[in-house]
Design a protein around this motif. Structure first.
Motif, PDB file in Angstrom:
ATOM      1  N   HIS A 141       0.737  -1.103  -0.017  1.00 37.15           N
ATOM      2  CA  HIS A 141      -0.054   0.041  -0.081  1.00 37.15           C
ATOM      3  C   HIS A 141       1.011   1.195  -0.087  1.00 37.15           C
ATOM      4  CE1 HIS A 141      -3.617   2.518   0.583  1.00 37.15           C
ATOM      5  NE2 HIS A 141      -2.951   3.001   1.491  1.00 37.15           N
ATOM      6  N   ARG A 144       0.793   7.860  -1.478  1.00 34.52           N
ATOM      7  CA  ARG A 144       0.857   9.080  -2.388  1.00 34.52           C
ATOM      8  C   ARG A 144       0.365  10.214  -1.924  1.00 34.52           C
ATOM      9  NH1 ARG A 144       1.365   5.630  -6.865  1.00 34.52           N
ATOM     10  NH2 ARG A 144       0.505   7.430  -8.354  1.00 34.52           N
ATOM     11  N   MET A 206      -5.512  16.063  -7.574  1.00 33.31           N
ATOM     12  CA  MET A 206      -6.442  15.460  -7.078  1.00 33.31           C
ATOM     13  C   MET A 206      -7.564  14.635  -7.672  1.00 33.31           C
ATOM     14  SD  MET A 206      -5.464  15.615  -3.868  1.00 33.31           S
ATOM     15  CE  MET A 206      -6.802  14.665  -3.093  1.00 33.31           C
ATOM     16  N   GLU A 207      -7.632  15.173  -9.029  1.00 35.10           N
ATOM     17  CA  GLU A 207      -8.763  14.553 -10.032  1.00 35.10           C
ATOM     18  C   GLU A 207      -8.065  13.627 -10.698  1.00 35.10           C
ATOM     19  OE1 GLU A 207     -10.063  18.209 -12.215  1.00 35.10           O
ATOM     20  OE2 GLU A 207     -11.495  18.720 -10.451  1.00 35.10           O
ATOM     21  N   THR A 208      -6.709  13.521 -10.472  1.00 39.11           N
ATOM     22  CA  THR A 208      -5.885  12.654 -11.861  1.00 39.11           C
ATOM     23  C   THR A 208      -5.426  11.460 -11.133  1.00 39.11           C
ATOM     24  OG1 THR A 208      -5.411  14.434 -13.191  1.00 39.11           O
ATOM     25  CG2 THR A 208      -4.251  12.239 -13.458  1.00 39.11           C
ATOM     26  N   ASP A 209      -4.795  11.550  -9.795  1.00 44.52           N
ATOM     27  CA  ASP A 209      -4.093  10.574  -9.005  1.00 44.52           C
ATOM     28  C   ASP A 209      -5.000  10.232  -7.787  1.00 44.52           C
ATOM     29  OD1 ASP A 209      -2.417   8.904  -8.044  1.00 44.52           O
ATOM     30  OD2 ASP A 209      -0.629  10.128  -8.329  1.00 44.52           O
ATOM     31  N   ARG A 210      -4.732   9.281  -7.194  1.00 46.71           N
ATOM     32  CA  ARG A 210      -5.508   8.848  -6.064  1.00 46.71           C
ATOM     33  C   ARG A 210      -4.525   9.002  -4.637  1.00 46.71           C
ATOM     34  NH1 ARG A 210     -10.037   6.693  -4.720  1.00 46.71           N
ATOM     35  NH2 ARG A 210     -10.480   5.308  -2.765  1.00 46.71           N
ATOM     36  N   ASN A 212      -3.666   9.674  -1.061  1.00 47.33           N
ATOM     37  CA  ASN A 212      -4.122   9.306   0.229  1.00 47.33           C
ATOM     38  C   ASN A 212      -3.231   9.920   1.422  1.00 47.33           C
ATOM     39  OD1 ASN A 212      -1.571   8.040   0.556  1.00 47.33           O
ATOM     40  ND2 ASN A 212      -2.194   6.245  -0.480  1.00 47.33           N
ATOM     41  N   TYR A 227     -13.014  14.895  -1.672  1.00 42.68           N
ATOM     42  CA  TYR A 227     -11.704  13.669  -1.965  1.00 42.68           C
ATOM     43  C   TYR A 227     -11.526  13.127  -0.610  1.00 42.68           C
ATOM     44  CZ  TYR A 227     -10.673  16.734  -5.900  1.00 42.68           C
ATOM     45  OH  TYR A 227     -10.645  17.696  -6.911  1.00 42.68           O
ATOM     46  N   GLU A 229     -12.767  10.737   1.046  1.00 41.79           N
ATOM     47  CA  GLU A 229     -12.821   9.275   1.468  1.00 41.79           C
ATOM     48  C   GLU A 229     -11.537   8.754   0.995  1.00 41.79           C
ATOM     49  OE1 GLU A 229     -16.056   7.521  -0.962  1.00 41.79           O
ATOM     50  OE2 GLU A 229     -17.668   8.627   0.178  1.00 41.79           O
ATOM     51  N   SER A 230     -10.756   9.298   0.274  1.00 34.44           N
ATOM     52  CA  SER A 230      -9.511   8.586  -0.368  1.00 34.44           C
ATOM     53  C   SER A 230      -8.248   9.129   0.666  1.00 34.44           C
ATOM     54  CB  SER A 230      -9.241   9.037  -1.759  1.00 34.44           C
ATOM     55  OG  SER A 230      -9.015  10.290  -1.816  1.00 34.44           O
ATOM     56  N   GLU A 232      -6.175   9.232   3.789  1.00 31.86           N
ATOM     57  CA  GLU A 232      -5.940   8.377   5.126  1.00 31.86           C
ATOM     58  C   GLU A 232      -5.516   9.070   6.065  1.00 31.86           C
ATOM     59  OE1 GLU A 232      -5.520   4.255   2.441  1.00 31.86           O
ATOM     60  OE2 GLU A 232      -3.599   5.558   3.097  1.00 31.86           O
TER      61      GLU A 232
END
Length: 349
Positions: A141, A144, A206-210, A212, A227, A229-230, A232
């Motif tokens: 995991h 990013r 933020m719209e392109t990569d995930r 966290n 964003y 929810e993603s 952490e």
């Protein structure tokens, strides 16, 4: 005087260096700068401080003795005469950094490149022991991350931290001159208008990569709400970290780890802990010592636990020694979690 012994000790016990060794280390640093650094040579000629007398007691007694001997550095003098604080003939790898300038004119200070290793050892140990980041980010995991902030030590520090977890980082530099005044007088929306390029690039990432993991300041966290929810982990420093902000993050970013940091251009970031609705911060001993103090019958004394006083700190490294009062107050708080020394809570300027 060099970093080898310091780093050797920190690698073994980054959050557990013993008081006797801290006192010995501090004495060596003071002795080195009294002999080699122009500013401190002038001070010793004028005040003739006795190191044998200064370093007899406990760390708190030594701290009080140093401040009561008149060894504090004037903020304006440091801001205008930073070169006087560089030891003559120093052979390390020095880089000069600027303060962020969010509150007042930027100050300039210097770091040895090896200090980043000492700071990183402290940050990694604290973040893993308190927040368990090593259990979150690993081969299966990847971290990013996206980080907002001024260029300089901040960029180096967050880069090394993210890479140490095997992560990747988007660093978005920002112009911070006078931002605290804008925030105070006009609010978060006015700040975002000034930072329009940062806002646009953040949205694009933020719209392109995930992403966290985010590192930012309280007024900018609204950029990450779509964003939430993603995300952490949210690492936050700067003005606005208080009980209301904690409630906002808890409600808006459900399940996100909130990590508060306290940043300063001469020593980098200090890790904080949320306790009883307050944020408590702990310095990276032995290179940074901090206590809230007050005047009692004309003598500077460290305040009692839970009492508020003016923030005082000693920055003690081979390349720089600064003894200084900060223009803010804080509560004195006891050791907590993995930290074996006192911290300070709820800083307020």
């Amino acid at each position: 005087m060099n970093y080898e012994i310091l780093l050797e000790n920190l690698q073994e016990h980054p959050l557990g260096v013993k008081e006797t060794w801290i006192r010995e280390y501090l004495r060596e640093i003071f002795e080195f700068h009294f002999e080699r650094t122009p500013y401190w040579r002038n001070v010793t000629e004028r005040l003739k401080p006795d190191l044998d007398e200064i370093f007899q007691g406990t760390i708190t007694e030594v701290f009080e003795e140093i401040f009561n001997l008149g060894l504090t550095v004037d903020e304006d003098y440091l801001r205008a005469n930073w070169l006087e604080f560089v030891p003559e003939g120093y052979r390390g790898r020095i880089r000069f950094y600027q303060s962020s300038g969010t509150t007042r004119e930027r100050a300039i200070g210097h770091w040895d490149a090896r200090y980043m290793d000492a700071l990183h050892a402290y940050l990694r140990a604290a973040l893993d022991e308190i927040y368990g980041l090593a259990d979150v980010y690993h081969d299966d995991h990847q971290m990013r991350a996206i980080s907002h902030g001024p260029y300089g030590w901040y960029q180096d520090e967050i880069s090394q931290l993210v890479w140490s977890y095997g992560g990747i980082l988007y660093f978005i530099g920002m112009e911070t001159d006078g931002l605290k005044k804008v925030l105070r007088e006009k609010g978060p929306e006015a700040v975002l208008k000034i930072l329009d390029p940062l806002v646009r690039y953040t949205k694009r990432v933020m719209e392109t990569d995930r992403i966290n993991t985010v590192r930012s300041a309280p007024p900018l966290m609204s950029l990450f709400e779509p964003y939430s929810e993603s995300i952490e982990t949210a690492i936050i420093s700067g003005v606005g970290i208080n009980r209301d902000f904690l409630e906002y993050v808890s409600n808006t970013f459900d399940g996100t780890k909130l990590i508060p940091l306290y940043g300063y251009y001469l020593f980098g970031d200090l890790v904080g802990i949320s306790r009883h609705g307050e944020f408590w911060y702990y310095p990276n001993y032995p290179t940074t010592l901090m206590f809230p103090m007050k005047l009692v019958d004309g003598v500077h004394r460290i305040v009692r636990y839970g009492e508020r006083g003016r923030v005082a700190f000693i920055i003690a490294r081979p390349e720089v020694l600064v003894v200084k009062f900060e223009d803010e107050t804080a509560l004195r708080v006891p050791p907590e979690g993995p930290f074996k020394w006192d911290g300070f809570g709820e800083p307020s300027r």
